[in-house]
Design an enzyme around this catalytic site. Structure first.
Site, PDB file in Angstrom:
ATOM      1  N   PRO A 124       0.814  -1.228   0.000  1.00 40.44           N
ATOM      2  CA  PRO A 124       0.000   0.000   0.000  1.00 40.44           C
ATOM      3  C   PRO A 124       0.848   1.279   0.000  1.00 40.44           C
ATOM      4  CG  PRO A 124      -0.407  -1.323   1.995  1.00 40.44           C
ATOM      5  CD  PRO A 124       0.524  -2.104   1.132  1.00 40.44           C
TER       6      PRO A 124
ATOM      7  N   ARG B 230      -3.362  -8.493 -20.659  1.00 36.85           N
ATOM      8  CA  ARG B 230      -4.267  -8.165 -21.767  1.00 36.85           C
ATOM      9  C   ARG B 230      -3.671  -7.135 -22.724  1.00 36.85           C
ATOM     10  NH1 ARG B 230      -7.457  -4.087 -21.088  1.00 36.85           N
ATOM     11  NH2 ARG B 230      -9.371  -4.941 -21.957  1.00 36.85           N
TER      12      ARG B 230
ATOM     13  N   ASP C  62     -11.108   1.061 -24.514  1.00 35.30           N
ATOM     14  CA  ASP C  62     -11.305   0.785 -23.089  1.00 35.30           C
ATOM     15  C   ASP C  62     -11.324   2.079 -22.290  1.00 35.30           C
ATOM     16  OD1 ASP C  62     -11.171  -1.930 -23.431  1.00 35.30           O
ATOM     17  OD2 ASP C  62      -9.096  -2.130 -22.743  1.00 35.30           O
TER      18      ASP C  62
HETATM   19 CL1  6GU Z   1      -0.227  -3.786  -3.368  1.00 36.34          CL
HETATM   20  N1  6GU Z   1      -0.890  -4.574  -0.944  1.00 36.34           N
HETATM   21  C1  6GU Z   1      -1.648  -4.519   0.159  1.00 36.34           C
HETATM   22  N2  6GU Z   1      -1.369  -5.324   1.178  1.00 36.34           N
HETATM   23  N3  6GU Z   1      -2.662  -3.682   0.298  1.00 36.34           N
HETATM   24  C2  6GU Z   1      -2.911  -2.888  -0.731  1.00 36.34           C
HETATM   25  C3  6GU Z   1      -2.176  -2.897  -1.917  1.00 36.34           C
HETATM   26  C4  6GU Z   1      -1.149  -3.767  -1.986  1.00 36.34           C
HETATM   27  N4  6GU Z   1      -2.683  -1.984  -2.757  1.00 36.34           N
HETATM   28  C5  6GU Z   1      -3.693  -1.435  -2.109  1.00 36.34           C
HETATM   29  N5  6GU Z   1      -3.840  -1.972  -0.896  1.00 36.34           N
END
Ligand code: 6GU
Length: 234
Positions: free
Chosen positions: A90, A155, A170
């Site tokens: 995150p 894709r 898209d």
């Molecule tokens: Cl890449 N990992 C985690 N654990 N939570 C997330 C994320 C990644 N992207 C958004 N939330």
């Protein structure tokens, strides 16, 4: 293209990669996806991948040794200097269609699934070359995020979708959301398909679609509309 994924729960990937477009791309040899268990690179009896955080606090931290050993072992197999080694976390840069296009240009990519408790910082500093997040919310692990990245990238590999032009309309591919789509029947429960789409006038149809895409983007995602390349008339 070859995609290597390092994670703690390889079984999570089985069904999603064995369906639909990704399955077909793999069967046709357009992409090879190899999932590795970080636990296989431990040496102790309990196959330990995490440990308490120095300095205290809740949550465990992924140990550096198994991750370094896994990445170094896979690097030898793929033999490619510019291989991006991407941590899913995150804290990473936001994953967008632009980032997907950038990753699709590589011959190999490696995805390392973090866990929200964290990864020893030395992995980030000395092994990882890029960090990606799929949005501002917290997942329990990077596995689902890795699946999202793989789907969006695969894709875009030439030959994966039926027509070479099929992703040009898209949502997000031109900075706008997609225009409304209709198929048969022409009238359903008294709701008619817009007449312009039945007109056979390709110029008018293209104009209408562009206009609808712009209106829809302004209404739903004004943040995107600001960055789209609109002409003065538009
Ligand atoms: Cl890449 N990992 C985690 N654990 N939570 C997330 C994320 C990644 N992207 C958004 N939330």
């Amino acid at each position: 293209m070859r995609i290597d994924i390092l994670c703690l729960f390889p079984e999570m990937f089985v069904s999603p990669f064995d369906c639909s477009i990704i399955k077909r791309a793999r069967e046709r040899g357009l992409v090879e996806v190899v999932v590795h268990n970080i636990r296989d690179y431990t040496h102790d009896k309990h196959r330990t991948v995490d440990d308490y955080a120095y300095g205290g606090g809740p949550g465990m931290v992924l140990k550096p040794e198994p991750i370094f050993e896994a990445v170094e072992s896979i690097k030898k197999q793929v033999d490619y200097g510019g291989l991006p080694i991407i941590l899913l976390t995150p804290q990473g840069r936001l994953f967008t269609q632009q980032v997907a296009r950038e990753l699709a240009l590589h011959q190999n990519i490696m995805l390392v699934c973090g866990h929200y408790e964290g990864v020893d910082e030395r992995v980030r500093e000395h092994l990882i070359t890029d960090e990606i997040s799929i949005g501002d919310y917290v997942l329990s692990g990077g596995e689902l995020a890795a699946m999202v990245v793989v789907d969006a990238v695969v894709r875009l590999i030439p030959g994966v979708l039926g027509s070479p032009l099929s992703f040009h309309s898209d949502s997000h591919s031109n900075g706008l959301l997609e225009y409304p789509q209709y198929t048969r029947p022409e009238v359903y429960r008294s709701w008619s398909v817009p007449a312009v789409l039945l007109s056979g006038n390709h110029g008018e149809i293209a104009r209408w679609r562009r206009q609808q895409a712009i209106l829809r983007t302004l209404k739903r995602r004004p943040d995107l509309a600001k960055q789209a390349n609109l002409s003065t008339e538009e």
